[in-house]
Structure formats: C-alpha cells, structure tokens
Motif scaffolding. Structure first.
Motif, PDB file in Angstrom:
ATOM      1  N   ALA A   1       0.965   3.523   2.248  1.00 21.48           N
ATOM      2  CA  ALA A   1       1.523   3.680   3.594  1.00 21.48           C
ATOM      3  C   ALA A   1       2.724   2.751   3.793  1.00 21.48           C
TER       4      ALA A   1
ATOM      5  N   GLN B   1      -1.585   8.095  -1.704  1.00 19.92           N
ATOM      6  CA  GLN B   1      -2.569   7.897  -0.649  1.00 19.92           C
ATOM      7  C   GLN B   1      -2.224   6.633   0.143  1.00 19.92           C
ATOM      8  N   PRO B   2      -2.492   6.639   1.449  1.00 20.48           N
ATOM      9  CA  PRO B   2      -2.117   5.473   2.264  1.00 20.48           C
ATOM     10  C   PRO B   2      -2.691   4.167   1.766  1.00 20.48           C
ATOM     11  N   GLU B   3      -3.902   4.174   1.172  1.00 19.08           N
ATOM     12  CA  GLU B   3      -4.549   2.934   0.758  1.00 19.08           C
ATOM     13  C   GLU B   3      -4.257   2.556  -0.689  1.00 19.08           C
TER      14      GLU B   3
ATOM     15  N   THR C   1       0.846  -1.186   0.000  1.00 20.93           N
ATOM     16  CA  THR C   1       0.000   0.000   0.000  1.00 20.93           C
ATOM     17  C   THR C   1       0.888   1.245   0.000  1.00 20.93           C
TER      18      THR C   1
ATOM     19  N   ARG D   1       5.765   4.017   1.940  1.00 23.24           N
ATOM     20  CA  ARG D   1       6.418   5.082   2.694  1.00 23.24           C
ATOM     21  C   ARG D   1       7.252   4.500   3.831  1.00 23.24           C
TER      22      ARG D   1
END
Length: 652
Positions: A460, A538-540, A458, A463
């Motif tokens: 997130a 985006q995190p998702e 994902t 990252r």
C-alpha cells in the motif's frame, strides 16, 4: 538608473559649486549618491564557461563570463558592491573534483571556486542549501579560504533555546563601511548591513550531515529579529541575501522554503537578492503573483533580483540615496538582469586551468562500452534507458547488501527520477550515444551527490509513493477538440520517481491523490494494476525500496519516506554505485554492455484525448519519437523545445 547618471549628477554638482551659494532663502540642495548592487546566484561551481556534459566551451553560463559583465558594470558605476546568493560550491564536475580531493586539499590551498570569487572581489555571500551537501567540516574548511564573509542568520547551534538568536552557527550579518563618491564629488562613508538566509529545509535535505549538529529556523523570523538590530547598530542600508524564491502561500507557513514575498514586508529592508529557484527577476517568471512587479523587479515595492543559474545572468540593483540631516534614504531604484555573452575574464580562466585539466581527466576515465544510447528525452512520459540504468545500479547494490546479510530477505525495488530533463533549456537532456561510457557520463546521468538509502515499505505504501510521483501529470479529459497539456506546471522532473521490478499503469482520467506537500487530497487512485512478478501487489506485502537520502529526508514530501523502517544508510554516493555497476557490467560484457530496460509502466488516457508535452528539440529526440509507438513530433515552440503528441493508444 542609466549608466551615465553618476557622471551627469557629478557634473551638475560641480557646476553648482562654481556658481556659488544658493540665493538667499533657497534651501541647500540635498546630496545624492548612486550605488550599484550586483549579484550572482546558484553558480553551482560553474566557473569557466564549460559544459561538462558535452565537454566543450560554452558562452551561455559560467562565472568567467559573468565576470566580464561585473567589470563592465563597475566601469559604469564605481560605487558598487558584489554579492553571491549561495549554492556556489556544488553542482558541476569541478565541484565534484574539488570535493574528491578531501579536506587535506583545502589545508594547502583554497577551494577553486573560492579562489575565483576572491579574485573577483566579492563583498559578501550567503550560504545556500547545497553548501551543506558535503557536511559541516568540508563547508567550514571551504569558506575559511574566502577573503569575504559567508553569512547565514537562521542556522543555529544545536542546543540554542528557541528565543536565543545569539547562538548562530555562522556569521549572521555584517555591517560594512564603504566610502563612495556622491554627486557633489565628495566621499561619504555608507554603512551597509548585509544579512544572509537559507531555507530551513536543509535539516531535511541534509539530515545525515546536520542532525544534532545545527538547527535551522524560519527565514522571516530571522529577518524580523536581525534587521532592527542591524539598524540599531548603525546600518544605513540593509541588503538581504536570501537563498529563496517567490511563492504566495496565502497564510505564511513557518519554515517556508520560498519566503521572498514575506521578507520584502520586513520593515527596514532596502534590497533583496534571491536565488534557489533558478528563475529570472525581473522577467517573465513571476507575473501573476500579487505584490510582485515582475517587469520592474519589485516585491512589495522593494527592489529584488534573481539571475537564473550557473552565472548565466548578472543581477543589478541601482539605488539612488539622498542625504538629509545626516541620514541616507533610498529615493529611487532600478533592477535589471544582464545575460552573459562571448566575453569572458581570461585571467580567471588561467587561474583555474590546472584544476580544470584535472577535472577533465577525472571525467574521461572510461568505465566500459555500451551497445545502445542512454537517454531521457521522454522520461516524463515513458520508461527510458537513463533512469533504468540508475535503477538497475541501485538494485544491484542492494542485492549485494542482501547477499552480505546487511538487508532482510525481501523483494528489492528501486526508485529513481530523471534529472536533466529540460529545465536548463531545450538541450538540457541526457543523451549518451552508444560507445564508451565515462565518469563524466555518470555525472550526466546523476547530477547530485546523493547517497543510497534502503527502506521497507508495504504494498500500500509502495502504491502511495507512485501516486505521489503521478501528480506530475495534469488530469486529462475525454476531449477530442482541444489540445491538453500532459505535464503539470512547476513540478520538477526530479520529483517523478519511476520504479523497476513492478509493473503499473497511470490513469490520468483521475485526479491526483496527493498535493505537493504529500497530503492526501482525494480518494482517487491514478496507479492501477500494480503488479510484482506478474501478480497483483497486496497492500500488506513487504518490499525493500532503494532510494536516496534526499527522498528519505523529506525531499519531495513523498508519503512514508521518513517514517518507514530504514535498513541501510551508507555514505557511498549513488554516482559511485552507478560507476561500480557499470564496471561490473563491462567485466561481464567486454565487447559491449547491453542497454536494456523494462517497458513496465505506461500512461492511460481517455481514448478521445488530444495531449501534448514538450521535450528536447534536438534531432536525436525527433528520431526517438519516430521509433516510439505513442509519441509523435509536432514541431518546435518559440523557445526551441520540441512539441510532441502522446497518443492515447499504442500504435502499430
């Protein structure tokens, strides 16, 4: 022990014999025996003193040069034994060539590395972690050609019960009886026990080869079990060959990678031979660790040596044993390292000439021509062409898999790290000038036999992966009066992944989010403004990440690497993929392949910070600094590395 000690003691014994018996009431003098233990470690298939990256002879490393030291050491002290610490068959182009010949080659003759070691007369060797890189079948066939035993006491059969130490996959130890001359000029049999140990993390690093085939246990637990057993079976001297280094964990964690500090506390161990970390003991590398006398080469009083890498040093431990009431006891010791020099064993060079020539022919296969340099001088601080070439190749191959329906239709990102980044000295950097690109250059770009993996992350998790990479930097303060070091110590360059297809900044005013074990230790974020195709990630969001088996198997402890969905697990080496990509680019650009890469990430520092780092001291690196908007050359340090300033802001 000085080299003439043996002859001095022998003469003393002869004089005492000529003078007759001791006066009445004087106890008979106890017999002493001088024994020299020699070690090589982390040879990585560098046999002939040849730099395969520069394609030229060198006298800085290579077993042919170490062999000259072995011969001299044996002349000084005939009572001697020679051991190897592991990581022996993988790492150089010669090792790559031998593996490329397949198992059929090993059915007809011994592996060239084993042939050289047989010639030199090793007494025993331990398996290192890189011995497992090619799988168990290849390892078995390789060591079958040795005239000496390969040992590993903590690699077990897959179905062995937790308390079953009999089901070892390899020979755990040997007790060898050697006949040595003591100071009374008489020969005595000495039973020498030798134990081999390897980091249990091989189960992560080579999971694809080893899962379901073996299990690996803690090194200290293995030593605690086997050393008393060896003593009970008559071993009068116990030598532990442990492919491990030195680290103070405080509370020792089971399965630790660097276990020497704790192995030295196992009762009954007389000497420890170390490796894996490619450092020097005795020497400057372990001065601040409690329990280690780095100058004398002692760990909790037990003599120990580690001799760098590629055979650039011979490790020596000289022991004085005293015989009392029929028992031998170590009463003195001396550890040292001897660096190699111009002298080499010409017979060993001749022994491997055919394999050397075939290796060079393999390396010089041209793949294409480039229009610019591929280098990694500043790969620790900025995007660079060397890592970019690897990322481009991995992305290219993953997209081919997508087109064939083998991967889901998700954005493809690639992660890769610099390998040759100064660990081996100020010239140990990738620097391929514009022009022909060969298979040998690919080995320069990517020195390990890793295979490709494609996992799903994902936004997130992507990252977090970059946050783990960002721990390679120190936290930088807004201090204009003092110089600060940009790079954190003891973090290898191969654990600094950089990604293509996304853009991001690394804010070094923030502390690292993860520690070296991949555990979150702060709520801070160094990775800021992470974007894909210009839009914030985006995190998702879902991505495919092309990486390697080492990383997915836990190497570097990157978060989510082992738990993420695995979409591709092939046996094609990343180096083969890079070669295929280069050929494809050569076909598309017959005149010259363009060397292009994204300036997709940068470091963000406080504006007042004065920050420096070190890299190559070569003229080419200094020239590169002149062309870089944020790097300035400061001078050379005492080791010949270049000192460079990294500017907080882009300069016109």
């Amino acid at each position: 022990m000085k080299k003439n000690a043996f002859f001095t003691l022998a003469l003393a014994g002869l004089v005492a014999g000529l003078m007759g018996c001791s006066p009445a009431g004087t106890p008979e003098r106890e017999v002493q025996l001088e024994l020299r233990i020699m070690q090589t470690n982390d040879l990585h298939a560098y046999m002939l003193g040849y730099d395969y990256f520069q394609q030229q002879d060198t006298d800085r490393f290579g077993l042919a040069h170490t062999a000259a030291l072995v011969h001299q050491a044996r002349l000084e002290q005939p009572n001697s034994l020679l051991f190897d610490n592991g990581d022996t068959i993988q790492g150089s182009a010669l090792g790559d060539w031998a593996h490329a010949q397949g198992l059929e080659y090993l059915e007809g003759q011994s592996h060239p590395v084993i042939r050289a070691m047989n010639y030199l007369g090793y007494n025993a060797a331990a398996l290192g972690n890189h011995e497992f890189n090619y799988g168990l079948a290849y390892l078995d066939a390789t060591i079958a050609g040795a005239t000496f035993p390969f040992l590993s006491a903590n690699v077990m059969q897959p179905d062995a019960a937790d308390d079953d130490w009999q089901a070892t996959r390899f020979t755990p130890y040997v007790i060898q009886t050697h006949s040595f001359v003591a100071d009374d000029l008489q020969r005595y049999d000495l039973k020498v026990g030798v134990l081999g140990l390897v980091p249990p993390a091989i189960m992560r690093w080579d999971r694809d080869h080893l899962k379901g085939q073996v299990q690996a246990r803690d090194m200290v637990a293995a030593a605690r079990h086997f050393v008393p057993k060896m003593r009970a079976k008559g071993a009068e001297l116990v030598v532990v060959i442990a492919h491990t280094g030195i680290r103070d964990y405080g509370d020792y964690p089971e399965g630790a990678e660097q276990a020497a500090l704790y192995l030295a506390q196992v009762e009954g161990v007389d000497a420890i031979l170390l490796g894996h970390q490619h450092r020097l003991l005795p020497g400057p590398d372990y001065q601040d660790i409690a329990g280690v006398d780095a100058e004398r080469g002692l760990i909790h009083g037990v003599p120990a040596v580690m001799g760098g890498q590629y055979g650039n040093h011979l490790g020596l431990i000289d022991l004085t044993l005293q015989r009392s009431e029929g028992q031998w006891q170590v009463v003195a010791n001396h550890a040292e390292l001897r660096p190699v020099g111009p002298q080499r064993d010409e017979l060993m060079v001749a022994l491997l000439q055919e394999e050397q020539q075939q290796t060079l022919a393999m390396l010089n296969q041209a793949l294409g021509t480039t229009d610019g340099a591929i280098e990694n001088f500043f790969a620790r601080v900025a995007p660079n062409s060397a890592v970019a070439w690897v990322n481009q190749a991995q992305s290219w191959y993953a997209r081919q898999l997508q087109q064939n329906g083998e991967l889901p239709d998700l954005p493809v990102i690639s992660a890769a790290a610099p390998f040759r980044s100064g660990f081996g000295g100020p010239e140990d950097y990738t620097h391929l000038a514009a022009g022909p690109l060969t298979l040998g250059n690919i080995a320069d770009l990517y020195i390990y036999p890793n295979t490709l993996r494609v996992i799903e992350l994902t936004g997130a998790q992507l990252r977090d992966w970059l946050e783990m990479s960002a721990r390679t930097f120190n936290t930088i303060e807004a201090d204009q009066d003092n110089w600060q070091q940009l790079l954190a110590p003891r973090i290898p360059s191969y654990n600094f992944d950089m990604m293509n297809e996304v853009s991001y900044r690394i804010d070094l005013s923030q502390p690292a989010r993860f520690n070296g074990q991949g555990e979150q230790v702060s709520d801070s974020h160094r990775i800021v403004d992470l974007r894909y195709q210009g839009q914030p990630v985006q995190p998702e969001q879902r991505f495919l990440l092309a990486t390697n088996n080492y990383r997915v198997s836990g190497g570097g402890f990157f978060p989510h690497a082992g738990s993420a969905p695995l979409h591709y697990s092939g046996q094609m080496e990343v180096r083969q993929i890079i070669a295929a990509y280069t050929r494809e680019q050569a076909a598309a650009h017959p005149d010259a392949i363009p060397v292009r890469f994204e300036q997709n990430w940068q470091l963000q520092l406080p504006s007042a910070a004065r920050v420096e780092f070190r890299s190559s001291g070569l003229d080419a690196a200094q020239t590169k600094a002149e062309q870089h908007p944020r790097v300035r050359f400061l001078g050379l340090d005492d080791e010949g590395y270049g000192r460079f300033r990294y500017l907080p802001e882009l300069q016109p």
